[in-house]
Design an enzyme around this catalytic site. Structure first.
Site, PDB file in Angstrom:
ATOM      1  N   ALA A  71      39.297  45.541  40.034  1.00  0.00           N
ATOM      2  CA  ALA A  71      37.933  45.243  40.454  1.00  0.00           C
ATOM      3  C   ALA A  71      37.912  44.988  41.950  1.00  0.00           C
ATOM      4  CB  ALA A  71      37.437  44.021  39.692  1.00  0.00           C
ATOM      5  N   THR A  72      36.747  45.147  42.565  1.00  0.00           N
ATOM      6  CA  THR A  72      36.612  44.862  43.990  1.00  0.00           C
ATOM      7  C   THR A  72      36.814  43.376  44.223  1.00  0.00           C
ATOM      8  OG1 THR A  72      34.903  46.551  44.052  1.00  0.00           O
ATOM      9  CG2 THR A  72      35.113  45.134  45.968  1.00  0.00           C
ATOM     10  N   THR A  73      37.794  43.031  45.035  1.00  0.00           N
ATOM     11  CA  THR A  73      37.985  41.621  45.342  1.00  0.00           C
ATOM     12  C   THR A  73      37.632  41.311  46.789  1.00  0.00           C
ATOM     13  OG1 THR A  73      40.272  42.143  45.820  1.00  0.00           O
ATOM     14  CG2 THR A  73      39.796  41.214  43.653  1.00  0.00           C
ATOM     15  N   ASN A 181      33.079  43.177  38.860  1.00  0.00           N
ATOM     16  CA  ASN A 181      33.462  44.286  39.733  1.00  0.00           C
ATOM     17  C   ASN A 181      32.251  44.682  40.572  1.00  0.00           C
ATOM     18  OD1 ASN A 181      34.696  46.436  40.906  1.00  0.00           O
ATOM     19  ND2 ASN A 181      34.547  47.784  39.128  1.00  0.00           N
TER      20      ASN A 181
END
Lengths: 310, 302
Positions: A71-73, A181
């Site tokens: 996921a986008t962190t 995400n």
């Protein structure tokens, strides 16, 4: 019941269809509403101007069903503030053309203001790749709207108005947030509202959706650093009947001050407007003048050149 | 016996968490804390045959906000025009001499990068030390003295300071440049030195620019050449580094003292963006289909 519709229509379409069924044929309760929905949906989607199935918001995340993506962190390539203001006869957005790679000013010709259709303008700050995903999504919707419209001519434009796009994006961003995400953007949507008969209303619309799905609309908006630096200035100078030239001057001044005070800003900027008569216009990038040649800046303070300027 | 065992068991159970707790209390050496003001910056010094030319940008930033857009990162700790209050021992009273014959003065500048607070303090401490030596022992400090003092402080303290110490050293009789790293390493640079966050973007440019100008391997000959070298390099770094910006401050330092030159962004505007030409027609005034920017009749900000 949901298992019958694993792939095609979205749940919103089903809900819409069920509502239509309930409104038009309240007596038919013996026929299972699901089968009726299926028939109605199939026939509606074939009719011109009928309910169209929106590109799935989850289309943007289909890839992670196939492979173990993370996921986008954190954002990698980012754009800074977008400013928006309503004026007499339209709405104007402004943004600079820089995409930073951390602290490196890497891409100086990035376009962060996009015309989606003939009556909606979108601008975003934050992760640039997510902006490109959102742009693909909205353009797919716009193309579908044009292909399923009643007429080939532009007067019968059934494209999404700005408020619809804003609401749609809210749903998309919130859904992504719930999957942990997010699309790492603050998206500004500008345009007009829509009358009941589908024509563009006289009322301008300016809204923002942030990365966790908060949706807000107002007469003046800013994202990122613009909230702290530009918004107070815009609030002081805003009048509902501003001329386009005045709105532009105000936005340019705010962008100039953002260039002075935001590490990730550039003085090469773009402006864009949506006009009441119809039409979305995005300018080519141009440079703003900046002012540094003050005696007070050059003189050292506090003797012997210890860090002056405070 | 049993109490001891219990205590020792408890101690072993809490040992790891205590270590982890301790780790959060001891900061990483030389790193800026979250709230510290940083001079993410570009500083550059180059030797030429009369002395040195130093330059720096003017941006001070805190977490992406520019807290000072006209900062002065070039701090003088030895200045010929000011340090005239003590007569050196070897030229005692009674011997007449004219001021302009006496060029046994060093002029030294510290180009500061890293934490603003730490470097301001360092410069102040070093200046105080040199002034007091001049008063007590009647010796004039040199650039080498400055570098040695800075090093002594940095090796014993955990400070976030990366410095370039440059100037005209009257004992060596030439311009001299020292780079001092946060740990306290001191290195003399014979041709040029660059520091700060913006320095990484211009190392290649400096290497190619310097070797083109000095193929023989010697020093730059003229002050104009050195000024050009410094201003174009810092300008390029400011274009790309988010933590560097503003205008360029420069000093020419030779045996006679210092001279200030500033260079504004308007003097440096290039016509290229990422390699593509920016057509001159694309100015704010000539934007087609958009009303020109009008400011209201009254002043914008009263």
């Amino acid at each position: 019941g949901g298992c019958l519709f694993k792939e095609s229509p979205t749940t919103t379409t089903i809900t819409n269809c069920i509502n239509i069924i309930e409104e038009t044929t309240p007596r038919i309760s013996t026929i299972p509403s699901l089968i009726y929905t299926l028939l109605l949906t199939m026939s509606l989607s074939l009719q011109a101007g009928g309910t169209s199935s929106r590109a799935l918001p989850s289309a943007a995340t289909r890839a992670d069903a196939l492979s173990a993506n993370q996921a986008t962190t954190r954002p990698i390539t980012t754009g800074t503030s977008v400013l928006g203001i309503k004026y007499r006869g339209g709405v104007m957005l402004a943004a600079d053309t820089l995409c930073s790679y951390g602290s490196l000013a890497k891409y100086k010709n990035a376009r962060r203001l996009l015309g989606i259709n003939s009556r909606t303008l979108v601008g975003a700050s934050g992760e640039y790749s997510d902006l490109q995903s959102i742009s693909d999504l909205l353009k797919a919707n716009a193309l579908e709207d044009r292909c399923t419209s009643d007429s080939l001519y532009e007067e019968d434009d059934n494209g999404e108005c700005a408020k619809e796009t804003w609401s749609y994006l809210r749903a998309v961003m919130y859904q992504r947030r719930n999957k942990m995400n997010p699309l790492w953007n603050d998206v500004v949507v500008a345009g007009f509202k829509q009358n009941e008969d589908g024509t563009t209303s006289d009322e301008p619309f300016l809204g923002v959706v942030d990365k966790i799905g908060t949706a807000y609309d107002d007469d003046i908006l800013a994202t990122g650093f613009g909230n702290y630096i530009a918004l107070p200035l815009m609030r002081e100078k805003y009048r509902p009947d501003m001329e386009e030239g005045e709105a532009r001057a105000l936005l340019e001044d705010c962008l100039r001050i953002l260039f002075y005070r935001d590490c990730r800003a550039l003085n090469r900027v773009q402006i864009a407007k949506v006009m009441k008569e119809g039409g979305v216009l995005v300018s080519d990038p141009y440079e703003l003048d900046t002012y540094w040649d003050f005696e007070g800046f050059k003189q050292s303070k506090a003797g012997l050149g210890t860090d002056g300027g405070w | 016996m049993r109490a001891n065992t219990v205590i020792s068991i408890l101690a072993s159970l809490t040992y790891r968490p205590l270590l982890q707790l301790a780790a959060t209390c001891f900061p990483i050496a030389n790193a800026l804390r979250g709230d510290e003001v940083s001079m993410g910056t570009t500083i550059l010094a180059v030797r030429y045959n009369g002395g040195v030319v130093v330059g720096a940008d003017t941006r001070t930033s805190v977490s992406g906000y520019v807290s000072n857009r006209y900062a002065a990162k070039l701090t003088f700790v030895l200045d010929r025009s000011i340090d005239r209050f003590a007569v050196p021992f070897k030229k005692s009273a009674g011997m007449a001499f004219r001021d302009d014959d006496d060029d046994d003065f060093s002029t030294c500048v510290i180009c500061r990068s890293g934490s603003a607070a730490d470097t301001q303090h360092l410069a102040s401490v070093v200046r105080t030390d040199l002034v007091s030596r001049q008063l007590m022992y009647r010796v004039r400090g040199t650039v080498t003295n400055v570098a040695a003092l800075l090093r002594n402080i940095l090796i014993n303290n955990d400070l976030s300071a990366s410095l370039i110490c440059a100037g005209y050293d009257h004992e060596l009789g030439r311009g001299v440049i020292y780079t001092i790293t946060p740990g306290g390493t001191i290195l003399e640079e014979l041709s040029w030195a660059v520091g700060g966050s913006g320095s990484t973007y211009i190392l290649g440019h400096l290497d190619s620019c310097y070797s083109q100008n000095n193929s023989i391997g010697g020093l730059m000959q003229s002050e104009e050449e050195a000024l050009d070298f410094v201003s174009s390099a810092i300008g390029l770094a400011m274009e790309r580094d988010g933590s560097s910006g503003g205008f360029i401050r420069m000093y020419v330092i030779d045996r006679f003292g210092k001279r200030f030159i500033s260079k504004m962004p308007s003097d440096m505007r290039s016509g290229r963006i990422n390699g593509e030409e920016v057509t001159p027609q694309q100015t704010a005034l000539t934007l087609r289909n958009f009303a020109p920017a009008i400011t209201p009749a009254k002043a914008m900000y009263e």
